[in-house]
Design a protein around this motif. Structure first.
Motif, PDB file in Angstrom:
ATOM      1  N   THR A 122     -73.379 -39.853  25.110  1.00  0.00           N
ATOM      2  CA  THR A 122     -73.643 -38.552  25.730  1.00  0.00           C
ATOM      3  C   THR A 122     -72.365 -37.954  26.293  1.00  0.00           C
ATOM      4  OG1 THR A 122     -74.157 -39.654  27.811  1.00  0.00           O
ATOM      5  CG2 THR A 122     -76.012 -39.090  26.389  1.00  0.00           C
ATOM      6  N   THR A 123     -71.307 -38.776  26.455  1.00  0.00           N
ATOM      7  CA  THR A 123     -70.070 -38.293  27.077  1.00  0.00           C
ATOM      8  C   THR A 123     -69.002 -37.943  26.065  1.00  0.00           C
ATOM      9  OG1 THR A 123     -69.258 -40.551  27.302  1.00  0.00           O
ATOM     10  CG2 THR A 123     -70.454 -39.624  29.180  1.00  0.00           C
ATOM     11  N   GLU A 124     -69.323 -38.042  24.760  1.00  0.00           N
ATOM     12  CA  GLU A 124     -68.315 -37.685  23.761  1.00  0.00           C
ATOM     13  C   GLU A 124     -67.977 -36.215  23.887  1.00  0.00           C
ATOM     14  OE1 GLU A 124     -69.598 -38.853  19.892  1.00  0.00           O
ATOM     15  OE2 GLU A 124     -69.372 -40.980  20.325  1.00  0.00           O
ATOM     16  N   GLU A 125     -66.686 -35.942  23.819  1.00  0.00           N
ATOM     17  CA  GLU A 125     -66.214 -34.572  24.009  1.00  0.00           C
ATOM     18  C   GLU A 125     -66.665 -33.703  22.849  1.00  0.00           C
ATOM     19  OE1 GLU A 125     -61.974 -32.255  24.038  1.00  0.00           O
ATOM     20  OE2 GLU A 125     -62.017 -34.303  24.791  1.00  0.00           O
ATOM     21  N   HIS A 126     -67.278 -32.565  23.163  1.00  0.00           N
ATOM     22  CA  HIS A 126     -67.708 -31.617  22.147  1.00  0.00           C
ATOM     23  C   HIS A 126     -66.664 -30.521  22.035  1.00  0.00           C
ATOM     24  CE1 HIS A 126     -70.172 -29.059  19.685  1.00  0.00           C
ATOM     25  NE2 HIS A 126     -70.003 -28.077  20.545  1.00  0.00           N
ATOM     26  N   LYS A 127     -66.025 -30.447  20.875  1.00  0.00           N
ATOM     27  CA  LYS A 127     -64.995 -29.435  20.683  1.00  0.00           C
ATOM     28  C   LYS A 127     -65.622 -28.205  20.034  1.00  0.00           C
ATOM     29  CE  LYS A 127     -61.350 -32.829  20.194  1.00  0.00           C
ATOM     30  NZ  LYS A 127     -60.355 -33.452  19.339  1.00  0.00           N
ATOM     31  N   PRO A 128     -65.456 -27.016  20.631  1.00  0.00           N
ATOM     32  CA  PRO A 128     -66.016 -25.816  20.020  1.00  0.00           C
ATOM     33  C   PRO A 128     -65.273 -25.476  18.730  1.00  0.00           C
ATOM     34  CG  PRO A 128     -64.748 -25.258  21.984  1.00  0.00           C
ATOM     35  CD  PRO A 128     -64.785 -26.748  21.895  1.00  0.00           C
ATOM     36  N   SER A 129     -65.983 -24.813  17.815  1.00  0.00           N
ATOM     37  CA  SER A 129     -65.362 -24.428  16.553  1.00  0.00           C
ATOM     38  C   SER A 129     -64.323 -23.340  16.806  1.00  0.00           C
ATOM     39  CB  SER A 129     -66.427 -23.892  15.590  1.00  0.00           C
ATOM     40  OG  SER A 129     -66.950 -22.681  16.115  1.00  0.00           O
ATOM     41  N   LEU A 130     -63.458 -23.120  15.823  1.00  0.00           N
ATOM     42  CA  LEU A 130     -62.424 -22.095  15.947  1.00  0.00           C
ATOM     43  C   LEU A 130     -63.062 -20.731  16.177  1.00  0.00           C
ATOM     44  CD1 LEU A 130     -59.470 -21.292  15.836  1.00  0.00           C
ATOM     45  CD2 LEU A 130     -59.657 -21.129  13.364  1.00  0.00           C
ATOM     46  N   ARG A 131     -64.146 -20.439  15.459  1.00  0.00           N
ATOM     47  CA  ARG A 131     -64.849 -19.162  15.625  1.00  0.00           C
ATOM     48  C   ARG A 131     -65.350 -18.998  17.050  1.00  0.00           C
ATOM     49  NH1 ARG A 131     -69.410 -16.997  11.585  1.00  0.00           N
ATOM     50  NH2 ARG A 131     -67.627 -17.112  10.251  1.00  0.00           N
ATOM     51  N   GLN A 132     -65.902 -20.114  17.608  1.00  0.00           N
ATOM     52  CA  GLN A 132     -66.413 -20.086  18.980  1.00  0.00           C
ATOM     53  C   GLN A 132     -65.268 -19.851  19.967  1.00  0.00           C
ATOM     54  OE1 GLN A 132     -68.695 -23.600  19.737  1.00  0.00           O
ATOM     55  NE2 GLN A 132     -70.028 -22.598  21.207  1.00  0.00           N
ATOM     56  N   GLN A 133     -64.125 -20.516  19.734  1.00  0.00           N
ATOM     57  CA  GLN A 133     -62.973 -20.350  20.616  1.00  0.00           C
ATOM     58  C   GLN A 133     -62.474 -18.903  20.589  1.00  0.00           C
ATOM     59  OE1 GLN A 133     -59.958 -23.218  19.587  1.00  0.00           O
ATOM     60  NE2 GLN A 133     -61.372 -24.938  19.802  1.00  0.00           N
ATOM     61  N   LEU A 134     -62.401 -18.308  19.392  1.00  0.00           N
ATOM     62  CA  LEU A 134     -61.945 -16.917  19.275  1.00  0.00           C
ATOM     63  C   LEU A 134     -62.922 -15.954  19.939  1.00  0.00           C
ATOM     64  CD1 LEU A 134     -60.637 -16.945  15.601  1.00  0.00           C
ATOM     65  CD2 LEU A 134     -59.273 -16.805  17.687  1.00  0.00           C
ATOM     66  N   LYS A 135     -64.205 -16.232  19.782  1.00  0.00           N
ATOM     67  CA  LYS A 135     -65.236 -15.380  20.370  1.00  0.00           C
ATOM     68  C   LYS A 135     -65.154 -15.395  21.899  1.00  0.00           C
ATOM     69  CE  LYS A 135     -70.173 -14.570  19.878  1.00  0.00           C
ATOM     70  NZ  LYS A 135     -71.442 -15.097  19.369  1.00  0.00           N
ATOM     71  N   GLU A 136     -64.834 -16.599  22.455  1.00  0.00           N
ATOM     72  CA  GLU A 136     -64.769 -16.728  23.901  1.00  0.00           C
ATOM     73  C   GLU A 136     -63.508 -16.116  24.494  1.00  0.00           C
ATOM     74  OE1 GLU A 136     -65.233 -20.898  24.571  1.00  0.00           O
ATOM     75  OE2 GLU A 136     -67.342 -20.902  23.986  1.00  0.00           O
TER      76      GLU A 136
END
Length: 197
Positions: A165-179
Motif C-alpha cells: 500500500t506504500t509503493e510510490e504512485h508516479k503520475p503519468s506525464l499527461r497528468q503531470q502536465l495537466k497539473e
C-alpha cells in the motif's frame, strides 16, 4: 524453468555467496528450511536496474506457508516474489510458453489490516474491477475452505499480484502536465521586478 518454482529477491547488492549463506541461515533459524536442507545453487540476474537473486525450490524442503508469511512481512526489505509471479508479470512469460494465463491484477495487500476477511474482500474487489468475477468467487471459496492462514495467503497470491500500500504512485506525464497550469509556468519564467527608486 517453466513449471518450476522458486523465490526471487530484488535489489540484492554484494557477494552471491553471502546471500546464499545468509538466507540459508535465516531460513533455518526461522523454521522455513526443514530437515537440514539448504539452498545450494542460486542465480543472479539484472532487471529494471536491480540485481535479483533466484532461490530455486528443487532439492530443498520448505514450509511454504511460513515462507509465504515471511515473504509478505519482509517485502519492503527484500522485494520477495515467487518465480511463477515474477516471470509473467516482469519478463513477459517463460521461453517457449504458449498463450499466457489471464494476467493477475496488482492488489495492495501489504500494509493492510491482516484479517483474512479484510484481505479477501480487497482481493475480490480488485478482481471484479478487472472483470474477473468468476475468479473472485472461486478464490473466496478456496480461501474459506483452506486449513490455515498461511494457506489462505498462498491462495490469494494465486489470483492477484500482492503489492504494498506504500509503493510510490508516479503520475503519468499527461497528468503531470495537466497539473502544471500555464500561469505558473509563465510566472516562473518572468524576471523579478526591481524596486522603484
Amino acid at each position: 524453468m517453466d513449471g518450476k518454482e522458486g523465490l526471487i529477491l530484488q535489489g540484492c547488492g554484494g557477494e552471491l555467496q553471502e546471500w546464499l549463506h545468509g538466507i540459508n541461515e535465516m531460513f533455518t533459524e526461522a523454521g522455513l528450511l526443514k530437515n537440514g536442507t539448504k539452498f545450494e545453487d542460486i542465480s543472479a540476474f539484472e532487471h529494471d536496474g536491480l540485481t535479483c537473486l533466484l532461490y530455486p525450490f528443487e532439492g530443498v524442503e520448505l514450509d511454504i506457508g511460513k515462507l509465504a508469511v515471511w515473504r509478505l512481512q519482509t517485502h519492503e526489505t527484500f522485494g520477495g516474489t515467487w518465480l511463477s509471479d515474477y516471470v509473467p508479470n516482469h519478463l513477459g512469460g517463460f521461453i517457449g510458453e504458449s498463450a499466457p494465463e489471464a494476467e493477475k491484477p496488482d492488489c495492495a495487500l501489504i500494509g493492510q489490516d491482516g484479517n483474512i476477511f479484510n484481505l479477501v474482500g480487497i482481493a475480490k474487489r480488485t478482481l471484479r474491477e478487472h472483470g474477473m468475477n468468476g475468479r473472485a468467487k472461486k478464490m473466496a471459496d478456496r480461501v474459506f475452505a483452506s486449513g490455515s492462514y498461511s494457506e489462505a495467503l498462498c491462495i490469494i497470491g494465486e489470483y492477484v499480484n500482492i503489492t504494498s500500500t506504500t509503493e510510490e504512485h508516479k503520475p503519468s506525464l499527461r497528468q503531470q502536465l495537466k497539473e502544471t497550469s500555464p500561469e505558473k509556468t509563465i510566472g516562473k519564467a518572468k524576471p523579478e521586478k526591481q524596486p522603484e527608486r
